[in-house]
Motif scaffolding. Structure first.
Motif, PDB file in Angstrom:
ATOM      1  N   ASP A 188       0.800  -1.071  -0.163  1.00 10.97           N
ATOM      2  CA  ASP A 188       0.071   0.033  -0.022  1.00 10.97           C
ATOM      3  C   ASP A 188       0.891   1.400   0.017  1.00 10.97           C
ATOM      4  O   ASP A 188       2.282   0.975  -0.362  1.00 10.97           O
ATOM      5  CB  ASP A 188      -1.018   0.033   1.162  1.00 10.97           C
ATOM      6  CG  ASP A 188      -0.298  -0.155   2.698  1.00 10.97           C
ATOM      7  OD1 ASP A 188       0.639   0.696   2.666  1.00 10.97           O
ATOM      8  OD2 ASP A 188      -1.010  -0.667   3.376  1.00 10.97           O
ATOM      9  N   GLU A 189       0.456   2.384   0.122  1.00 12.69           N
ATOM     10  CA  GLU A 189       1.065   3.565   0.251  1.00 12.69           C
ATOM     11  C   GLU A 189       2.503   3.526   0.923  1.00 12.69           C
ATOM     12  O   GLU A 189       3.165   4.366   0.989  1.00 12.69           O
ATOM     13  CB  GLU A 189       0.306   4.865   0.296  1.00 12.69           C
ATOM     14  CG  GLU A 189      -0.713   5.206  -0.422  1.00 12.69           C
ATOM     15  CD  GLU A 189      -1.882   4.292  -0.493  1.00 12.69           C
ATOM     16  OE1 GLU A 189      -2.255   3.833   1.024  1.00 12.69           O
ATOM     17  OE2 GLU A 189      -2.943   4.252  -1.277  1.00 12.69           O
ATOM     18  N   LYS A 190       2.106   2.910   2.303  1.00  9.89           N
ATOM     19  CA  LYS A 190       3.352   2.898   3.334  1.00  9.89           C
ATOM     20  C   LYS A 190       3.994   1.771   3.686  1.00  9.89           C
ATOM     21  O   LYS A 190       4.940   1.531   4.377  1.00  9.89           O
ATOM     22  CB  LYS A 190       2.769   3.488   4.575  1.00  9.89           C
ATOM     23  CG  LYS A 190       2.215   5.079   4.320  1.00  9.89           C
ATOM     24  CD  LYS A 190       1.642   5.439   5.460  1.00  9.89           C
ATOM     25  CE  LYS A 190       1.059   6.954   5.386  1.00  9.89           C
ATOM     26  NZ  LYS A 190       0.626   7.562   6.473  1.00  9.89           N
ATOM     27  N   ASN A 191       3.251   0.629   3.157  1.00  8.42           N
ATOM     28  CA  ASN A 191       3.854  -0.706   3.836  1.00  8.42           C
ATOM     29  C   ASN A 191       3.857  -1.869   2.338  1.00  8.42           C
ATOM     30  O   ASN A 191       3.067  -1.878   1.612  1.00  8.42           O
ATOM     31  CB  ASN A 191       2.723  -1.195   4.744  1.00  8.42           C
ATOM     32  CG  ASN A 191       2.835  -0.488   5.844  1.00  8.42           C
ATOM     33  OD1 ASN A 191       3.903  -0.177   6.605  1.00  8.42           O
ATOM     34  ND2 ASN A 191       1.751   0.013   6.179  1.00  8.42           N
TER      35      ASN A 191
ATOM     36  N   ASN B 204       3.070  -5.350   2.554  1.00  7.96           N
ATOM     37  CA  ASN B 204       2.157  -6.195   3.161  1.00  7.96           C
ATOM     38  C   ASN B 204       2.386  -7.821   3.249  1.00  7.96           C
ATOM     39  O   ASN B 204       2.186  -8.264   4.143  1.00  7.96           O
ATOM     40  CB  ASN B 204       0.614  -5.656   2.884  1.00  7.96           C
ATOM     41  CG  ASN B 204       0.185  -4.374   2.954  1.00  7.96           C
ATOM     42  OD1 ASN B 204       0.605  -3.809   4.116  1.00  7.96           O
ATOM     43  ND2 ASN B 204      -0.508  -3.624   1.947  1.00  7.96           N
TER      44      ASN B 204
ATOM     45  N   GLN C  34      10.558  -3.850   6.241  1.00  7.39           N
ATOM     46  CA  GLN C  34       9.815  -3.038   5.306  1.00  7.39           C
ATOM     47  C   GLN C  34      10.912  -2.232   4.495  1.00  7.39           C
ATOM     48  O   GLN C  34      10.936  -1.286   4.216  1.00  7.39           O
ATOM     49  CB  GLN C  34       9.358  -1.955   6.099  1.00  7.39           C
ATOM     50  CG  GLN C  34       8.036  -2.487   6.795  1.00  7.39           C
ATOM     51  CD  GLN C  34       7.013  -2.994   5.681  1.00  7.39           C
ATOM     52  OE1 GLN C  34       6.385  -2.242   4.802  1.00  7.39           O
ATOM     53  NE2 GLN C  34       6.608  -4.074   5.873  1.00  7.39           N
ATOM     54  N   SER C  35      11.992  -3.113   4.193  1.00  8.94           N
ATOM     55  CA  SER C  35      13.140  -2.655   3.491  1.00  8.94           C
ATOM     56  C   SER C  35      13.912  -3.774   2.618  1.00  8.94           C
ATOM     57  O   SER C  35      13.701  -5.181   3.030  1.00  8.94           O
ATOM     58  CB  SER C  35      14.113  -2.041   4.343  1.00  8.94           C
ATOM     59  OG  SER C  35      15.312  -1.570   3.318  1.00  8.94           O
TER      60      SER C  35
ATOM     61  N   LEU D  64       5.276  -1.180  -6.415  1.00 11.98           N
ATOM     62  CA  LEU D  64       5.320   0.110  -5.903  1.00 11.98           C
ATOM     63  C   LEU D  64       4.892   1.152  -7.315  1.00 11.98           C
ATOM     64  O   LEU D  64       4.423   2.190  -6.916  1.00 11.98           O
ATOM     65  CB  LEU D  64       6.952   0.499  -5.485  1.00 11.98           C
ATOM     66  CG  LEU D  64       7.004  -0.267  -4.201  1.00 11.98           C
ATOM     67  CD1 LEU D  64       8.662   0.302  -3.974  1.00 11.98           C
ATOM     68  CD2 LEU D  64       6.292   0.174  -3.131  1.00 11.98           C
TER      69      LEU D  64
ATOM     70  N   THR E 133       1.261   1.020  -7.379  1.00 11.72           N
ATOM     71  CA  THR E 133       0.539   1.757  -6.339  1.00 11.72           C
ATOM     72  C   THR E 133       0.665   3.237  -6.604  1.00 11.72           C
ATOM     73  O   THR E 133      -0.248   3.903  -6.396  1.00 11.72           O
ATOM     74  CB  THR E 133       1.336   1.372  -4.882  1.00 11.72           C
ATOM     75  OG1 THR E 133       1.637   0.045  -4.750  1.00 11.72           O
ATOM     76  CG2 THR E 133       0.977   2.234  -3.949  1.00 11.72           C
TER      77      THR E 133
ATOM     78  N   GLU F 217      -2.911   5.544  -7.135  1.00 16.97           N
ATOM     79  CA  GLU F 217      -2.830   6.786  -6.199  1.00 16.97           C
ATOM     80  C   GLU F 217      -3.432   7.976  -7.187  1.00 16.97           C
ATOM     81  O   GLU F 217      -4.405   8.830  -6.941  1.00 16.97           O
ATOM     82  CB  GLU F 217      -1.592   7.271  -5.614  1.00 16.97           C
ATOM     83  CG  GLU F 217      -1.607   6.479  -4.364  1.00 16.97           C
ATOM     84  CD  GLU F 217      -0.113   6.894  -3.662  1.00 16.97           C
ATOM     85  OE1 GLU F 217       0.282   6.271  -2.993  1.00 16.97           O
ATOM     86  OE2 GLU F 217       0.171   7.785  -4.003  1.00 16.97           O
TER      87      GLU F 217
END
Length: 85
Positions: free
Chosen positions: A7-10, A12, A45-46, A75, A78, A82
């Motif tokens: 998602d925008e930040k993670n 998943n 997360q990397s 990414l 995503t 958006e």
């Protein structure tokens, strides 16, 4: 095939899908190596600081390249999502 869900930040989830049984039998390190890499990436997360065992070095390197490619595509998508919403 590698499926990456972001998602925008993670990040998943990262899954290995449609793994042929013959491939899994011929290369028994694929599944456990993949799961280890995916767990580390989701936890951190990397893609930085990923480690792998010496006995699965080459398998892990190939899988990590494929995960990196899939993650980059996810990414990019995503970002496209958006913009269209």
């Amino acid at each position: 095939e590698i499926e990456v869900t972001v998602d925008e930040k993670n990040i998943n989830s990262i899954r290995l899908v449609n793994l042929d049984e013959a491939v899994a039998t011929m290369y028994p390190l694929i599944q456990p190596s993949f799961e280890d890499l995916a767990d580390q990436i989701i936890k951190n997360q990397s893609l930085e600081g990923i480690t792998y065992a010496d006995d699965s070095k080459y398998t892990s390197m190939i899988l990590l390249d494929a995960i990196t490619s899939s993650l980059n595509k996810a990414l990019e998508n995503t970002g496209d999502t958006e913009e269209t919403e």
